[in-house]
Design a protein around this motif. Sequence first.
Motif, mmCIF file in Angstrom:
data_model
loop_
_atom_site.group_PDB
_atom_site.id
_atom_site.type_symbol
_atom_site.label_atom_id
_atom_site.label_comp_id
_atom_site.label_asym_id
_atom_site.label_seq_id
_atom_site.Cartn_x
_atom_site.Cartn_y
_atom_site.Cartn_z
ATOM 1 N N THR A 234 3.262 9.364 -5.430
ATOM 2 C CA THR A 234 1.993 8.898 -4.870
ATOM 3 C C THR A 234 1.705 7.432 -5.215
ATOM 4 O O THR A 234 1.815 7.025 -6.372
ATOM 5 C CB THR A 234 0.827 9.778 -5.405
ATOM 6 N N VAL A 235 1.324 6.657 -4.186
ATOM 7 C CA VAL A 235 0.822 5.298 -4.418
ATOM 8 C C VAL A 235 -0.654 5.460 -4.780
ATOM 9 O O VAL A 235 -1.437 6.012 -4.002
ATOM 10 C CB VAL A 235 0.986 4.425 -3.158
ATOM 11 N N ILE A 236 -1.019 5.002 -5.994
ATOM 12 C CA ILE A 236 -2.384 5.277 -6.482
ATOM 13 C C ILE A 236 -3.307 4.066 -6.350
ATOM 14 O O ILE A 236 -4.481 4.139 -6.704
ATOM 15 C CB ILE A 236 -2.370 5.773 -7.949
ATOM 16 N N GLY A 237 -2.793 2.965 -5.860
ATOM 17 C CA GLY A 237 -3.641 1.770 -5.693
ATOM 18 C C GLY A 237 -2.772 0.531 -5.646
ATOM 19 O O GLY A 237 -1.551 0.616 -5.423
ATOM 20 N N THR A 238 -3.415 -0.601 -5.854
ATOM 21 C CA THR A 238 -2.673 -1.867 -5.917
ATOM 22 C C THR A 238 -3.078 -2.584 -7.208
ATOM 23 O O THR A 238 -4.059 -2.214 -7.849
ATOM 24 C CB THR A 238 -3.004 -2.777 -4.714
ATOM 25 N N VAL A 239 -2.313 -3.600 -7.562
ATOM 26 C CA VAL A 239 -2.610 -4.366 -8.779
ATOM 27 C C VAL A 239 -4.052 -4.883 -8.681
ATOM 28 O O VAL A 239 -4.437 -5.490 -7.670
ATOM 29 C CB VAL A 239 -1.604 -5.531 -8.933
ATOM 30 N N ALA A 240 -4.850 -4.638 -9.720
ATOM 31 C CA ALA A 240 -6.286 -4.944 -9.682
ATOM 32 C C ALA A 240 -6.537 -6.449 -9.522
ATOM 33 O O ALA A 240 -5.750 -7.270 -10.023
ATOM 34 C CB ALA A 240 -6.949 -4.454 -10.960
#
Length: 508
Positions: A234-240
């Motif tokens: 799962t891709v859980i987001g991107t670098v903040a």
Amino acid sequence: MSSPQSYLGLDSSTQSLSAVLVRVADGCASVAWEHAIVFDDALPKYGTRHGVLPSDDPAVAVSPPAMWVDALEQMLSALAARGQDLSTLCAISGAAQQHGSVYLAADGGFSRAVAPIWMDTSTRDECAEITAALGGAAVVAARTGSRVFERFTGPQIRKFSETDPHAYAETTRVHLVSSFLASQLIGSDAPLEPGDASGMNLMDLATRAWWPDAVEATAPGLATRLPLIVPADTVIGTVAPHWRTRFGLPAARVVVWTGDNPSSLIGTGLIEEGRVAVSLGTSDTIFGLMREPRVDNGGTGHVFGAPTGDFMGITVFKNGSLARERVRDEYGLDWAGVSAALRSTPPGNHGRLMLPWFDPEITPDVREPGVHRRELDPADASANVRAVVEAQMMAMANHSAWMGVDVRDIHATGGAAVNDDILQVMADVFNARVRRLQVGNSACLGAALRAWHADAAASGEPLSWHDVTRDLGQPAGRALTPRPEAVEIYRALRGRYAEFEKTARGAR
Ligand code: XUL
């Protein structure tokens, strides 16, 4: 020609944070950069020794989670300082030491300043209570993949909820080290995946969801404090945005992090059943992929979820590199001296044996530390060096039989795998061919390869596990092959070693 892409893998282990940057150009993967931050040296203000806070009680092992965040910041700063174009960075994933738990309050701050880690053995009573509440060790093992272990997160959470109910009440999220660091990277609350979640005694291995009975038996109100469990790809987001502004990183995808052992399964290329890897790190581990879970009911083995969606069998030994270093240092040797000692002593050590329980041991279950010697003169440096290495290999071979793998080939990884003389003992004891991996840190490499695999799927161009492990996740160089005379000696000695273990444990 397609444009190059890169993938970052991180591994937050007991003693250090390391990184591997994998570059993929025209379908070929290579390592573009490797870096390590050793906690004791790079972050001395935390006062850790080998990454752990000093404690008078040998059963207690905790680390400061703020130190792990500082290390992440140093790592991303080092990545940016390479001065090379980071725009090819497509995805990041990570691995972390398993079982350790981080306690957060509603405002995102720590509700507990320290995190108990996998070396902690202080939850004996909690293990017994949880086991009894769930109907016995065999029931828990069948359901979660392991009977209840002191270092597993469930008993650790129970201990905290009972010894500091006020701070537990303040806790709104209990993270594993993996999901805690992933949360830092994406700037929001990250989920877990089945590999690391199966090290908690809280997940139902068959459904890969929390097992309500275990959650209830562990601590009050725990269900709302646990992260979600999502599939391992799962891709859980991107670098903040915080990291992007600070270090000029791109908005790369972040793939759910896992435990160091499930990650190593990918980094050692074990995507099929029938092979095993041995990792000689702070903990020594032996593991392999399983299509169907075969649980070690009464023993010390575990079944975890694998990043491929299958399962993995694993046996863990606590007295790994620290025990080897203790013996090395006791006799004033360096690693070359350890090799020389192994070369100057015969396989089987003339029957001289050591039980290297410098710390409480996980496999077999030994709570009171103590080094036992049989016919072994403590003043004989070379014999003691051989004895510790032979003990570790024989224990590993004896206690991994439950995995049901006819071991013919071993992929060796971890710090001590650079040493041919140690690997020769492994080959002889297991009667197997031993090859080391091209990339030394397989947990870190596994994280980068998982990032690549998930990124490809998310981009609508899925790759097989074979595709992503083909170039880097394979053994390289000369194989160490078993020597028939030595194999015969160990065949007999393994039985004597098992009997010595039994006697020493019975004598307690
Ligand atoms: C696995 C275990 C260790 C840690 C080390 O069960 O306890 O291998 O993951 O980082």
